[in-house]
Design an enzyme around this catalytic site. Structure first.
Site, PDB file in Angstrom:
ATOM      1  N   TYR A   1     -27.821  45.998  -9.218  1.00 45.21           N
ATOM      2  CA  TYR A   1     -27.080  46.707 -10.261  1.00 45.21           C
ATOM      3  C   TYR A   1     -25.959  45.827 -10.818  1.00 45.21           C
ATOM      4  O   TYR A   1     -25.744  45.753 -12.037  1.00 45.21           O
ATOM      5  CB  TYR A   1     -26.502  47.991  -9.664  1.00 45.21           C
ATOM      6  CG  TYR A   1     -25.851  48.931 -10.648  1.00 45.21           C
ATOM      7  CD1 TYR A   1     -26.598  49.599 -11.612  1.00 45.21           C
ATOM      8  CD2 TYR A   1     -24.474  49.164 -10.604  1.00 45.21           C
ATOM      9  CE1 TYR A   1     -25.995  50.479 -12.508  1.00 45.21           C
ATOM     10  CE2 TYR A   1     -23.867  50.042 -11.491  1.00 45.21           C
ATOM     11  CZ  TYR A   1     -24.639  50.700 -12.439  1.00 45.21           C
ATOM     12  OH  TYR A   1     -24.046  51.560 -13.322  1.00 45.21           O
TER      13      TYR A   1
ATOM     14  N   ASP B   1     -39.653  54.745 -23.052  1.00 49.06           N
ATOM     15  CA  ASP B   1     -39.245  53.993 -21.867  1.00 49.06           C
ATOM     16  C   ASP B   1     -38.673  52.657 -22.331  1.00 49.06           C
ATOM     17  O   ASP B   1     -39.407  51.818 -22.867  1.00 49.06           O
ATOM     18  CB  ASP B   1     -40.458  53.774 -20.956  1.00 49.06           C
ATOM     19  CG  ASP B   1     -40.115  53.077 -19.649  1.00 49.06           C
ATOM     20  OD1 ASP B   1     -39.008  52.513 -19.540  1.00 49.06           O
ATOM     21  OD2 ASP B   1     -40.963  53.081 -18.735  1.00 49.06           O
ATOM     22  N   VAL B   2     -37.384  52.437 -22.122  1.00 51.18           N
ATOM     23  CA  VAL B   2     -36.738  51.224 -22.635  1.00 51.18           C
ATOM     24  C   VAL B   2     -37.286  49.952 -21.990  1.00 51.18           C
ATOM     25  O   VAL B   2     -37.113  48.858 -22.544  1.00 51.18           O
ATOM     26  CB  VAL B   2     -35.199  51.266 -22.452  1.00 51.18           C
ATOM     27  CG1 VAL B   2     -34.596  52.426 -23.229  1.00 51.18           C
ATOM     28  CG2 VAL B   2     -34.809  51.312 -20.976  1.00 51.18           C
TER      29      VAL B   2
ATOM     30  N   ASN C   1     -26.631  52.868 -22.959  1.00 50.45           N
ATOM     31  CA  ASN C   1     -26.106  53.574 -21.788  1.00 50.45           C
ATOM     32  C   ASN C   1     -27.153  53.741 -20.685  1.00 50.45           C
ATOM     33  O   ASN C   1     -26.805  54.064 -19.558  1.00 50.45           O
ATOM     34  CB  ASN C   1     -25.579  54.943 -22.239  1.00 50.45           C
ATOM     35  CG  ASN C   1     -25.173  55.832 -21.090  1.00 50.45           C
ATOM     36  OD1 ASN C   1     -24.254  55.520 -20.355  1.00 50.45           O
ATOM     37  ND2 ASN C   1     -25.876  56.946 -20.915  1.00 50.45           N
TER      38      ASN C   1
ATOM     39  N   SER D   1     -29.349  61.809 -22.087  1.00 49.44           N
ATOM     40  CA  SER D   1     -29.519  63.113 -21.436  1.00 49.44           C
ATOM     41  C   SER D   1     -28.660  63.276 -20.193  1.00 49.44           C
ATOM     42  O   SER D   1     -28.503  64.376 -19.675  1.00 49.44           O
ATOM     43  CB  SER D   1     -30.991  63.307 -21.057  1.00 49.44           C
ATOM     44  OG  SER D   1     -31.396  62.310 -20.124  1.00 49.44           O
TER      45      SER D   1
ATOM     46  N   ILE E   1     -17.207  57.793 -12.128  1.00 43.18           N
ATOM     47  CA  ILE E   1     -17.142  58.822 -13.153  1.00 43.18           C
ATOM     48  C   ILE E   1     -17.814  60.099 -12.652  1.00 43.18           C
ATOM     49  O   ILE E   1     -18.877  60.054 -12.035  1.00 43.18           O
ATOM     50  CB  ILE E   1     -17.813  58.345 -14.464  1.00 43.18           C
ATOM     51  CG1 ILE E   1     -17.176  57.024 -14.940  1.00 43.18           C
ATOM     52  CG2 ILE E   1     -17.722  59.414 -15.543  1.00 43.18           C
ATOM     53  CD1 ILE E   1     -15.688  57.097 -15.224  1.00 43.18           C
TER      54      ILE E   1
ATOM     55  N   LYS F   1     -25.572  44.495 -14.698  1.00 46.81           N
ATOM     56  CA  LYS F   1     -24.392  44.809 -15.517  1.00 46.81           C
ATOM     57  C   LYS F   1     -23.594  43.557 -15.861  1.00 46.81           C
ATOM     58  O   LYS F   1     -23.024  43.462 -16.964  1.00 46.81           O
ATOM     59  CB  LYS F   1     -23.519  45.835 -14.797  1.00 46.81           C
ATOM     60  CG  LYS F   1     -24.195  47.192 -14.606  1.00 46.81           C
ATOM     61  CD  LYS F   1     -24.656  47.809 -15.922  1.00 46.81           C
ATOM     62  CE  LYS F   1     -25.165  49.215 -15.761  1.00 46.81           C
ATOM     63  NZ  LYS F   1     -25.613  49.816 -17.039  1.00 46.81           N
TER      64      LYS F   1
END
Length: 240
Positions: free
Chosen positions: A151, A60-61, A86, A11, A184, A155
């Site tokens: 973060y 919810d992942v 993602n 989304s 981005i 990653k």
């Protein structure tokens, strides 16, 4: 038979661009969201208006049982052969001032979420002897970044997991690759990176566009990318 693609975090600015690009490429896309489900539904409607196939799904992942139930329902219609992991969040702070909650929350979404989504889909995918797993990391996971130890750890872990999974699945004609974007265009970038800062730290002196990431995702789903696996593709305007 049309191949199906699941895009987590579908989304958002990047996720919606990826969803649209894969739909245009002929894939039936499943646009995932958790809190912003209405946005996922809008993405699906846009795709359908263009004449392509899409559905929205909400879970919810970070919740393994909830994720497993949602995926089990999706698998009733056949294997999902393209996964784009993602989903991810920021909660920035220098580590000296970072709370345990900040640390765990960011890693839970990006890294544990990758496992919760991908693992249940692997056996159905391997039975088809074709698949593409594309994980969206970040330049922070490659180079590190001040104020983002959580973060960057998430990653970087995603990169390591992807390289290992690529070795496990290569003989089954399933590729696993990572895209590591730089700055981005989108809401988050606009707040954190004013134009003068972008010109200073990005050699190309501009932010990237979500479509530039999406086109690379599409390439990695195509047959002529079948010899590319276990790779980290940096899309960052020359940042090092």
């Amino acid at each position: 038979m049309t191949k199906r693609a699941l895009i987590t975090g579908g989304s958002g600015d990047l996720g919606s661009a990826i969803s649209l690009e894969l739909a245009k490429a002929g894939l039936e896309v499943i646009v995932h969201a958790n809190q912003n489900f209405s946005k996922a539904e809008k993405v699906v409607q846009e795709i359908k208006t263009l004449g392509f196939k899409a559905t929205a799904v909400q879970f919810d992942v970070t919740q393994s049982e909830q994720t497993a139930q949602a995926l089990e329902t999706l698998l009733e219609n056949g294997a999902i052969q393209v996964i784009v992991n993602n989903a991810g969040i920021h909660d920035d702070a220098v580590m000296a001032g970072m709370t345990e909650e900040q640390w765990k929350k960011v890693i839970d979404v990006s890294l544990n979420g990758f496992f919760n989504v991908t693992q249940p889909l692997l056996i159905p995918m391997t039975r088809t002897r074709w698949g593409r797993i594309i994980n969206i990391a970040s330049i922070a996971g490659v180079t590190g970044n001040r104020g983002q130890t959580n973060y960057a750890a998430a990653k970087a872990g995603l990169i390591g997991a992807s390289k290992s999974l690529a070795l496990e699945l290569a003989s089954r004609k399933i590729t696993v690759n990572v895209i590591a974007p730089g700055i981005i265009e989108g809401d988050m970038a606009q707040e954190a990176f004013p134009p003068e800062l972008v010109k200073k730290i990005v050699p190309m002196q501009r932010v990237g566009k979500p479509e530039e990431i999406a086109s690379t995702v599409k390439f990695l789903t195509e047959e002529n990318s079948s010899y590319i696996t276990g790779q980290v593709i940096n899309i960052n305007g020359g940042m090092t």
